[in-house]
Design an enzyme around this catalytic site. Structure first.
Site, PDB file in Angstrom:
ATOM      1  N   ASN A  14      -2.364  13.029  -3.804  1.00 23.08           N
ATOM      2  CA  ASN A  14      -3.723  13.636  -4.658  1.00 23.08           C
ATOM      3  C   ASN A  14      -3.816  14.989  -4.269  1.00 23.08           C
ATOM      4  OD1 ASN A  14      -4.544  11.552  -6.374  1.00 23.08           O
ATOM      5  ND2 ASN A  14      -5.706  10.581  -4.684  1.00 23.08           N
ATOM      6  N   HIS A  54      -5.642  14.666  -8.838  1.00 21.66           N
ATOM      7  CA  HIS A  54      -5.684  13.398  -8.863  1.00 21.66           C
ATOM      8  C   HIS A  54      -5.109  12.650 -10.103  1.00 21.66           C
ATOM      9  CE1 HIS A  54      -8.671   9.880  -9.064  1.00 21.66           C
ATOM     10  NE2 HIS A  54      -8.913  10.068  -7.812  1.00 21.66           N
ATOM     11  N   GLU A  94      -5.121   2.175  -3.824  1.00 23.67           N
ATOM     12  CA  GLU A  94      -3.413   2.411  -4.027  1.00 23.67           C
ATOM     13  C   GLU A  94      -2.841   1.100  -3.246  1.00 23.67           C
ATOM     14  OE1 GLU A  94      -4.894   2.924  -0.749  1.00 23.67           O
ATOM     15  OE2 GLU A  94      -2.866   3.945  -0.380  1.00 23.67           O
ATOM     16  N   ASP A 140      -2.876   9.590 -10.328  1.00 30.14           N
ATOM     17  CA  ASP A 140      -3.158   8.339 -11.431  1.00 30.14           C
ATOM     18  C   ASP A 140      -1.821   7.891 -12.115  1.00 30.14           C
ATOM     19  OD1 ASP A 140      -5.680   8.278 -11.035  1.00 30.14           O
ATOM     20  OD2 ASP A 140      -6.434   9.119 -12.680  1.00 30.14           O
ATOM     21  N   ASP A 156       0.767  -1.304   0.005  1.00 26.38           N
ATOM     22  CA  ASP A 156      -0.028  -0.179   0.209  1.00 26.38           C
ATOM     23  C   ASP A 156       0.942   1.209  -0.054  1.00 26.38           C
ATOM     24  OD1 ASP A 156      -3.263   0.929   1.086  1.00 26.38           O
ATOM     25  OD2 ASP A 156      -1.539   2.382   1.513  1.00 26.38           O
ATOM     26  N   ILE A 157       0.645   2.281  -0.735  1.00 23.91           N
ATOM     27  CA  ILE A 157       1.234   3.450  -0.990  1.00 23.91           C
ATOM     28  C   ILE A 157       1.129   4.229   0.398  1.00 23.91           C
ATOM     29  CG2 ILE A 157       1.811   5.463  -2.093  1.00 23.91           C
ATOM     30  CD1 ILE A 157       0.836   4.151  -4.717  1.00 23.91           C
TER      31      ILE A 157
HETATM   32  P1  GH3 Z   1      -1.686   5.334   4.345  1.00 25.07           P
HETATM   33  O1  GH3 Z   1      -0.444   5.705   4.398  1.00 25.07           O
HETATM   34  O2  GH3 Z   1      -2.295   5.110   5.772  1.00 25.07           O
HETATM   35  O3  GH3 Z   1      -2.004   4.197   3.659  1.00 25.07           O
HETATM   36  O4  GH3 Z   1      -2.450   6.588   3.905  1.00 25.07           O
HETATM   37  P2  GH3 Z   1      -3.070   6.897   2.588  1.00 25.07           P
HETATM   38  O5  GH3 Z   1      -3.277   8.590   2.151  1.00 25.07           O
HETATM   39  O6  GH3 Z   1      -2.292   6.347   1.382  1.00 25.07           O
HETATM   40  O7  GH3 Z   1      -4.397   6.125   2.641  1.00 25.07           O
HETATM   41  P3  GH3 Z   1      -5.866   6.520   2.707  1.00 25.07           P
HETATM   42  O8  GH3 Z   1      -6.779   5.258   2.389  1.00 25.07           O
HETATM   43  O9  GH3 Z   1      -6.342   7.515   3.532  1.00 25.07           O
HETATM   44  O10 GH3 Z   1      -6.026   7.231   1.002  1.00 25.07           O
HETATM   45  C1  GH3 Z   1      -6.024   6.334  -0.290  1.00 25.07           C
HETATM   46  C2  GH3 Z   1      -6.497   7.555  -1.160  1.00 25.07           C
HETATM   47  O11 GH3 Z   1      -6.203   7.026  -2.529  1.00 25.07           O
HETATM   48  C3  GH3 Z   1      -7.838   8.119  -1.254  1.00 25.07           C
HETATM   49  C4  GH3 Z   1      -8.351   7.871  -2.551  1.00 25.07           C
HETATM   50  O12 GH3 Z   1      -8.878   9.088  -3.196  1.00 25.07           O
HETATM   51  C5  GH3 Z   1      -7.108   7.566  -3.365  1.00 25.07           C
HETATM   52  N1  GH3 Z   1      -7.389   6.903  -4.721  1.00 25.07           N
HETATM   53  C6  GH3 Z   1      -7.880   5.518  -4.587  1.00 25.07           C
HETATM   54  N2  GH3 Z   1      -7.998   5.066  -5.921  1.00 25.07           N
HETATM   55  C7  GH3 Z   1      -7.222   6.111  -6.780  1.00 25.07           C
HETATM   56  C8  GH3 Z   1      -7.180   6.151  -8.208  1.00 25.07           C
HETATM   57  O13 GH3 Z   1      -7.551   5.476  -8.987  1.00 25.07           O
HETATM   58  N3  GH3 Z   1      -6.586   7.477  -8.638  1.00 25.07           N
HETATM   59  C9  GH3 Z   1      -6.002   8.387  -7.655  1.00 25.07           C
HETATM   60  N4  GH3 Z   1      -5.382   9.332  -8.046  1.00 25.07           N
HETATM   61  N5  GH3 Z   1      -6.403   8.161  -6.144  1.00 25.07           N
HETATM   62  C10 GH3 Z   1      -6.987   7.011  -5.733  1.00 25.07           C
HETATM   63 MG    MG Z   2      -2.047   4.111   1.500  1.00 20.06          MG
HETATM   64 MG    MG Z   3      -5.080   2.073   1.170  1.00 18.59          MG
END
Ligand code: GH3
Ligand code: MG
Ligand code: MG
Length: 314
Positions: free
Chosen positions: A203, A208, A237, A212, A195-196
């Site tokens: 973002n 956004h 992610e 991507d 996980d990122i």
């Molecule tokens: P953590 O280190 O705890 O993982 O924090 P995080 O910010 O990486 O995790 P969180 O789950 O809070 O946020 C994940 C974000 O990923 C939220 C969502 O908008 C974004 N996201 C999910 N799918 C996509 C996508 O296909 N494209 C983009 N640009 N963003 C995405």
């Molecule tokens: Mg994350």
């Molecule tokens: Mg996540």
């Protein structure tokens, strides 16, 4: 990571992308005991630039299908020594589904029960000799179209649209098959979730679209790094690697290598100069349900996040 079942689908797509004249990529196997008839059909096929293979009976045909897995269409006569065309059809269908290979039966006999037998045994189409050349081409190219459409749909159903990685659906299906095998031999299974870190802030800071691009860049590295493993974008992610029979030490070495690689080189993806890290949760043990494995890996991933991120936890 491409399985045998999906290999044909990928090959079709690759060919479509290359925009080569299609027929040059389509392998057609002509099965007939009469050399003269084979010559006639082959000359029709070569005028349209199909790749041609020939067999003089059913046994030879089955051997060729085994040797050349990407034969797409089989055109077969009915009356032949050893095995009739309709029996050959049945044998082919036992081994290959009709969304993988098309069979066109040909016969000189005008008994209508023959065409029925061909179709009942799994032929897609039937031509009666002497046939009109135009009709021959139409039926052949319609069957090739159908195979390509199915291959494209199958590929799309298994692929994540943004990153082009295998998707969650595909990952569940393939790991479930593999876990069944592993369970029989009582081997340990092995899986990681990646996980990122702080992806939301990428973002929020860059937009956004840039988010991507980061996902796409990471996916390319991920696919290259774990070329031999079954991988997927599970969603958002979040990604997964399934290690099959790899030892725990080996799997952890690879994962730590990838984590380190991303830490060092993430800023080079797509010239975006954005640095980010990933956290990884890893499980290894006698667990043979994919949802249970993912649940356990997710707990480890949570621990990785809790302990400050940019780390592999097992
Ligand atoms: P953590 O280190 O705890 O993982 O924090 P995080 O910010 O990486 O995790 P969180 O789950 O809070 O946020 C994940 C974000 O990923 C939220 C969502 O908008 C974004 N996201 C999910 N799918 C996509 C996508 O296909 N494209 C983009 N640009 N963003 C995405
Ligand atoms: Mg994350
Ligand atoms: Mg996540």
């Amino acid at each position: 990571y491409i399985t045998k079942e999906n290999k044909q689908a990928y090959q079709y797509l690759e060919k479509q992308l290359q925009r080569l004249p299609r027929n040059e990529n389509v392998k057609v196997l002509v099965v007939d005991d009469s050399a003269a008839t084979r010559r006639h059909i082959c000359s029709l096929l070569s005028r349209h630039k199909y790749q041609i293979l020939q067999a003089s009976d059913g046994i030879e045909a089955l051997a060729m299908l085994e040797k050349t897995p990407d034969i797409a269409v089989i055109i077969t006569d009915n009356e032949m020594p050893n095995m009739n065309g309709d029996e050959l059809c049945g044998e082919i269908r036992r081994l290959y589904s009709n969304d993988e290979k098309a069979i066109i039966g040909i016969s000189g006999s005008d008994a209508s029960h023959l065409s029925t037998r061909f179709l009942k045994n799994g032929a897609n189409d039937y031509l009666r000799k002497p046939f009109n050349n135009e009709e021959f081409y139409c039926r052949l190219s319609q069957n090739v179209d159908m195979l390509e459409q199915i291959a494209t749909i199958r590929l799309q159903a298994n692929t994540d649209f943004l990153t082009k990685l295998p998707n969650r659906r595909y990952f569940f299906e393939e790991t479930t098959k593999s876990l069944k095998k592993i369970e029989k031999s009582s081997q340990a299974s092995s899986l990681a979730m990646l996980d990122i870190d702080h992806f939301k802030s990428i973002n929020d800071t860059h937009g956004h679209d840039v988010g991507d691009e980061v996902l796409k860049g990471l996916s390319i590295c991920f696919a290259k790094y774990f070329e031999k493993q079954l991988i997927a974008r599970l969603g958002g992610e979040e990604f997964a690697v399934y290690f099959g029979e790899t030892s725990k030490e080996e799997a952890l070495k690879r994962l730590e290598g990838f984590r380190h690689f991303i830490e060092l080189s993430s800023s080079e993806f797509s010239n975006l100069k954005i640095k980010f890290t990933i956290s990884i949760g890893y499980v290894h043990g006698p667990v043979y349900q994919i949802d249970e494995l993912l649940k356990q890996a997710d707990i480890k991933l949570y621990e990785a996040k809790e302990s400050g991120r940019n780390i592999v936890i097992s």
